[in-house]
Motif scaffolding. Structure first.
Motif, mmCIF file in Angstrom:
data_model
loop_
_atom_site.group_PDB
_atom_site.id
_atom_site.type_symbol
_atom_site.label_atom_id
_atom_site.label_comp_id
_atom_site.label_asym_id
_atom_site.label_seq_id
_atom_site.Cartn_x
_atom_site.Cartn_y
_atom_site.Cartn_z
ATOM 1 N N GLY A 82 0.832 -1.206 0.000
ATOM 2 C CA GLY A 82 0.000 0.000 0.000
ATOM 3 C C GLY A 82 0.862 1.248 0.000
ATOM 4 N N SER B 291 -3.785 -0.900 -5.099
ATOM 5 C CA SER B 291 -4.880 -1.682 -5.684
ATOM 6 C C SER B 291 -5.668 -0.904 -6.725
ATOM 7 N N LYS C 292 -7.591 -2.728 14.075
ATOM 8 C CA LYS C 292 -6.309 -2.142 14.469
ATOM 9 C C LYS C 292 -5.840 -2.685 15.820
ATOM 10 N N SER D 42 -3.298 1.946 14.174
ATOM 11 C CA SER D 42 -4.012 3.212 14.370
ATOM 12 C C SER D 42 -4.155 3.458 15.867
ATOM 13 N N PRO E 212 -4.799 11.184 13.900
ATOM 14 C CA PRO E 212 -5.277 11.845 12.684
ATOM 15 C C PRO E 212 -4.107 12.360 11.854
ATOM 16 N N ASP F 170 -5.601 11.403 2.110
ATOM 17 C CA ASP F 170 -6.926 11.286 1.471
ATOM 18 C C ASP F 170 -7.941 10.647 2.422
ATOM 19 N N ASP G 128 -4.030 -6.520 -4.935
ATOM 20 C CA ASP G 128 -5.125 -6.167 -4.034
ATOM 21 C C ASP G 128 -4.940 -6.878 -2.693
ATOM 22 N N ALA H 75 -6.995 -7.358 -0.563
ATOM 23 C CA ALA H 75 -8.176 -8.162 -0.225
ATOM 24 C C ALA H 75 -8.082 -9.568 -0.817
ATOM 25 N N ASN I 32 -8.178 10.912 5.590
ATOM 26 C CA ASN I 32 -8.565 11.747 6.736
ATOM 27 C C ASN I 32 -7.979 13.146 6.558
HETATM 28 P P1 NDP Z 1 -5.007 6.508 2.223
HETATM 29 O O1 NDP Z 1 -6.407 6.080 1.986
HETATM 30 O O2 NDP Z 1 -4.631 7.913 1.999
HETATM 31 O O3 NDP Z 1 -3.998 5.529 1.430
HETATM 32 C C1 NDP Z 1 -4.165 4.156 1.574
HETATM 33 C C2 NDP Z 1 -3.076 3.426 0.816
HETATM 34 O O4 NDP Z 1 -3.304 2.013 0.966
HETATM 35 C C3 NDP Z 1 -3.116 3.735 -0.657
HETATM 36 O O5 NDP Z 1 -1.814 3.670 -1.197
HETATM 37 C C4 NDP Z 1 -3.976 2.594 -1.197
HETATM 38 O O6 NDP Z 1 -3.713 2.274 -2.552
HETATM 39 C C5 NDP Z 1 -3.539 1.437 -0.319
HETATM 40 N N1 NDP Z 1 -4.570 0.423 -0.256
HETATM 41 C C6 NDP Z 1 -5.815 0.543 0.259
HETATM 42 N N2 NDP Z 1 -6.507 -0.593 0.059
HETATM 43 C C7 NDP Z 1 -5.675 -1.438 -0.599
HETATM 44 C C8 NDP Z 1 -5.811 -2.751 -1.098
HETATM 45 N N3 NDP Z 1 -6.963 -3.426 -1.001
HETATM 46 N N4 NDP Z 1 -4.738 -3.319 -1.719
HETATM 47 C C9 NDP Z 1 -3.566 -2.644 -1.864
HETATM 48 N N5 NDP Z 1 -3.394 -1.387 -1.415
HETATM 49 C C10 NDP Z 1 -4.435 -0.791 -0.796
HETATM 50 O O7 NDP Z 1 -4.728 6.114 3.758
HETATM 51 P P2 NDP Z 1 -3.653 6.644 4.795
HETATM 52 O O8 NDP Z 1 -2.371 6.912 4.146
HETATM 53 O O9 NDP Z 1 -4.296 7.691 5.604
HETATM 54 O O10 NDP Z 1 -3.552 5.350 5.738
HETATM 55 C C11 NDP Z 1 -2.488 4.434 5.678
HETATM 56 C C12 NDP Z 1 -2.574 3.524 6.882
HETATM 57 O O11 NDP Z 1 -2.545 4.325 8.075
HETATM 58 C C13 NDP Z 1 -3.858 2.711 6.964
HETATM 59 O O12 NDP Z 1 -3.580 1.437 7.481
HETATM 60 C C14 NDP Z 1 -4.712 3.497 7.940
HETATM 61 O O13 NDP Z 1 -5.652 2.683 8.592
HETATM 62 C C15 NDP Z 1 -3.653 4.017 8.890
HETATM 63 N N6 NDP Z 1 -4.054 5.203 9.645
HETATM 64 C C16 NDP Z 1 -4.356 6.384 9.012
HETATM 65 C C17 NDP Z 1 -4.738 7.477 9.773
HETATM 66 C C18 NDP Z 1 -5.088 8.801 9.186
HETATM 67 O O14 NDP Z 1 -5.600 9.661 9.916
HETATM 68 N N7 NDP Z 1 -4.829 9.044 7.890
HETATM 69 C C19 NDP Z 1 -4.845 7.397 11.241
HETATM 70 C C20 NDP Z 1 -4.483 6.118 11.784
HETATM 71 C C21 NDP Z 1 -4.112 5.075 10.997
HETATM 72 P P3 NDP Z 1 -4.883 2.330 -3.684
HETATM 73 O O15 NDP Z 1 -5.470 3.678 -3.663
HETATM 74 O O16 NDP Z 1 -4.159 1.989 -4.925
HETATM 75 O O17 NDP Z 1 -5.862 1.284 -3.291
#
Ligand code: NDP
Length: 237
Positions: free
Chosen positions: A13, A38, A150, A132, A178, A182, A59, A61, A184
């Motif tokens: 990711g 993904s 989490k 998280s 936080p 994208d 993916d 998933a 949050n």
């Molecule tokens: P974003 O939604 O901004 O980015 C998520 C990333 O994960 C993207 O690169 C996306 O790629 C990838 N991703 C999501 N689903 C899949 C999938 N099924 N297969 C492969 N890649 C996937 O999230 P954040 O950067 O904010 O979050 C990153 C991590 O930090 C997460 O685990 C989130 O739970 C955690 N987190 C975030 C917080 C926040 O406030 N932002 C707070 C606490 C924890 P693509 O778009 O190509 O699917």
């Protein structure tokens, strides 16, 4: 800054947000980086072009695809499982398929990716999971499935740290609060609710999380394992 020259890093990711910042940080430190995504091909291509990292559409998933891809990467010095999804809503009415998918991406994929990577990882390797603050604390309604997922990765890190400790491999969770991405965005409709419980009244930056990842992956963190590192502006304090 630690040098990661000659080190191979896989970020699950890495196309956007925290994951992209982690890709940037490790490539700047000289690592050879592969990352998955993904859906966001354009963003993935941009990160790959900017950093020289290799992007692969896998993916999280799809359990078998994740296992197969991790195996195909060969020995990894560092695995970072960052991909995660959030689904808000009343647990009584939230779509069951969405909850299933969330558990698959946020719980099953970190487990299978970490276990698969550990099979080939050299001694003193590093496994990092992005959890998280909601693994520890749930400040408002609608987060049950996400918080549960989490909390689950805390158990993954604690257990796998024991299993892999004899090889000097460390397994840790970073728990952002936080963070402006994208998922949050700062300035979004949730901002006031997000900041209410914090000691540091601002959103975190993806680069701050990436800096912690680099430290935990480095030689000075070899005695840190099975730990949960909060970077949440004091949310869980
Ligand atoms: P974003 O939604 O901004 O980015 C998520 C990333 O994960 C993207 O690169 C996306 O790629 C990838 N991703 C999501 N689903 C899949 C999938 N099924 N297969 C492969 N890649 C996937 O999230 P954040 O950067 O904010 O979050 C990153 C991590 O930090 C997460 O685990 C989130 O739970 C955690 N987190 C975030 C917080 C926040 O406030 N932002 C707070 C606490 C924890 P693509 O778009 O190509 O699917």
């Amino acid at each position: 800054m630690n040098s990661f020259s000659g080190k191979k890093v896989l970020v699950i990711g890495g196309s956007r947000g925290i994951g992209a910042a982690i890709v940037r940080r490790f490539t700047s430190a000289g690592a050879t980086v592969v990352f998955t995504y993904s859906a966001s091909q354009e963003a993935a291509d941009a990160v790959a072009k900017q950093t020289g990292a290799r992007a692969a559409r896998v993916d999280s998933a799809d359990r078998d695809a994740v296992i197969e891809f991790v195996a195909s990467c060969g020995p990894l010095d560092v695995l970072v499982v960052n991909a995660g999804v959030v689904v808000f809503g009343d647990p009584a009415t939230i779509a069951t398929d969405a909850v299933d998918r969330l558990f698959t991406v946020n719980i099953h994929s970190p487990y299978f990716a970490a276990v698969e990577a550990s099979k080939r990882m050299p001694d003193y390797g590093r496994i990092l999971i992005i959890g998280s603050a909601n693994g520890d604390t749930v400040p408002f309604v609608g987060l049950t499935a996400y918080a549960m997922s989490k909390s689950a990765v805390q158990g993954l890190a604690r257990g796998l740290a024991r299993d892999l400790g004899p090889r000097g491999i460390t397994v840790n969770v970073i728990q952002p609060g936080p963070t402006d991405t994208d998922m949050n965005p700062a300035g979004g409709p949730m901002e006031q609710m997000m900041l209410a419980g914090l000691s540091i009244k601002r959103y975190g930056k993806a680069e701050e999380i990436a800096a912690m990842a680099l430290f935990l992956a480095g030689p000075e963190a070899g005695y840190v394992t099975g730990s949960i590192q909060s970077m949440d502006g004091g949310m869980s304090g």
